[in-house]
Design an enzyme around this catalytic site. Sequence first.
Site, PDB file in Angstrom:
ATOM      1  N   GLU A   1      -8.015  -4.714  -0.508  1.00 12.39           N
ATOM      2  CA  GLU A   1      -8.585  -5.243  -1.803  1.00 12.39           C
ATOM      3  C   GLU A   1      -8.399  -6.833  -1.637  1.00 12.39           C
ATOM      4  OE1 GLU A   1      -7.629  -4.199  -5.547  1.00 12.39           O
ATOM      5  OE2 GLU A   1      -8.680  -2.366  -4.995  1.00 12.39           O
TER       6      GLU A   1
ATOM      7  N   HIS B   1       0.855  -1.267   0.037  1.00 16.09           N
ATOM      8  CA  HIS B   1       0.062  -0.003   0.086  1.00 16.09           C
ATOM      9  C   HIS B   1       0.953   1.158  -0.089  1.00 16.09           C
ATOM     10  CE1 HIS B   1      -3.036   3.004   1.117  1.00 16.09           C
ATOM     11  NE2 HIS B   1      -3.840   2.280   0.790  1.00 16.09           N
TER      12      HIS B   1
END
Length: 521
Positions: free
Chosen positions: A460, A407
């Site tokens: 996700e 991320h």
Amino acid sequence: METIAATAQPRTGGLTVGDLMSSPVVTAGPGQTVASAADAMVLAGVGSVVVVGDPGRPVGILTERDLVRAAASGVDTRVGIVAEWMTAAPEVVAPDVSIDRALDTLARRGYRHIPVVDDGDLSGIVSMRDLMKVAQVRPAGEAAVDAPRGLKGVVVTETTVGDVRGAEGFFHYRQYDATELARTRNLEDVWALLIDGALPDDADRDAFVAELVPGRAIPAVLAPLVAEVAGRARGEGPLDGLRTVLSAVAAAERFRPTYDLDAAAIRADALRIAAVTPTVVAALHRLGRGLEPIAPRGDLGHAANYLWMVNGEVPSDEIARAVEQYLMLTVDHGFNASTFTSRVITSTGADVGAAIVGALGALSGPLHGGAPSRALDLLDAIGTPDRASDWIRDAVVRGERIMGFGHAVYKTDDPRSTLLREVAQRLGGPRAEFATQVERLIVDTLAEVKPGRQLYANVEFYAGVVMEAAGLPPELFTPTFAVSRVIGWCANVMEQAADNRIIRPSARYVGPVPPQPVPAP
Ligand SMILES: CC(C)(COP(=O)(O)OP(=O)(O)OC[C@H]1O[C@@H](n2cnc3c(N)ncnc32)[C@H](O)[C@@H]1OP(=O)(O)O)[C@@H](O)C(=O)NCCC(=O)NCCS
């Protein structure tokens, strides 16, 4: 108001400090009196003198500001010497430095003059005034500052909507931990918190829900358009069509520029557009599959009603809560690209619909809206837990990214994935079990093959698992993300409109130096 000088284009291309500096320089000695240095400045009509020592190297700069300070202190300037009032060891610039860099340095440090030094010798002086003459596109008296590409780390506004603290693995809506809200409250509460600034009590919640439920319906006049848009979808799900239909909703509802509306009217448009979004997603999805759209139900919560409109079945409480928690976790997430887009558009005074449609455009890009379905593809490709480590190692060696890991902001566990892991486990099923089994193996393998990169599961990885378990097909994953994020965009639109200033940065022109003669046609 921003003052922009008349010339529309900068003329700085290729010019250096050496091209612009004034030379020879008016100088003074450090032992000279302040009064005599002031006389020299007046005589030459300059705003500063460079103080040179032996052997002619600059040791300081004495400016009009220093003269004012000396006079204000009551010192006898016929006695006080330059060395006591000058700025010693001033910053200097080389003659081959670009005009733009020199301008930035002057602006950032608040200088008005910088001596130009070539190989240790004073060769000139360059002033803010000299530079501004050639950088006429800049606001008068205020130079542009270079921001890093992508604006990473640049604070562009203040907000009370929420924020992300990447290093801590923490994000919040208003003053509350977002994951705690997702554990303990419902979506309507979070929605009210973002739109009205406070968590509702029971009576407030009822009033809020009563306000938003009528907004779920698509204006009847748009039914043919929705069918037309669904029919033209390119098999990639309803995300593009959502943009078109929301634009039409704003037009049908006669949304007016935020510039012309008070806060209550902007709020009403914001509630309307966010309330209708799941209905549009579900209608486009069903029509795209040759099914009749299903009308919204006022007796269901937002998440349950969405699932009802997609599948035509009232979901179990467990499934509805799982999707609701996913939606609550994705309502807002700092100043990401789509949120920024919504604020840029609002800053022009445009209507709420324009801001939301623009934000959706930003979300649709693969670098932002992402593709939770890719994380499911990863699980399919790995197949069984015993293959996980080798599969990951081979993929990374081939230079591939492991979908659902890493991320840009979080360098520790993504708090959304931590809660979604729990949600996935609660729903159970082979996919959830497999995902939790391989997550640790993937993290460990990534730590081994990409040491020091701090790669953990992101939102996700489990989002796809949860949505799939709730009966949402992959092409609805990103539109479902839009169903929640539209609420965050609306909160940002309202905040921007409430204290607006047009967002209008600058770009550095780096093309051929204008004006070039226009070739004859
Ligand atoms: C999300 C993402 C774009 C963030 O990237 P970032 O913080 O800007 O990090 P970078 O792209 O600079 O990558 C830093 C390093 O980690 C590696 N890395 C980052 N994510 C990785 C991943 N998922 N798999 C393998 N390696 C990864 C990069 O290859 C890079 O290695 P290098 O230093 O040898 O070049 C990135 O982690 C990624 O591509 N993840 C996969 C896609 C995904 O899950 N997207 C959904 C995000 S919510």
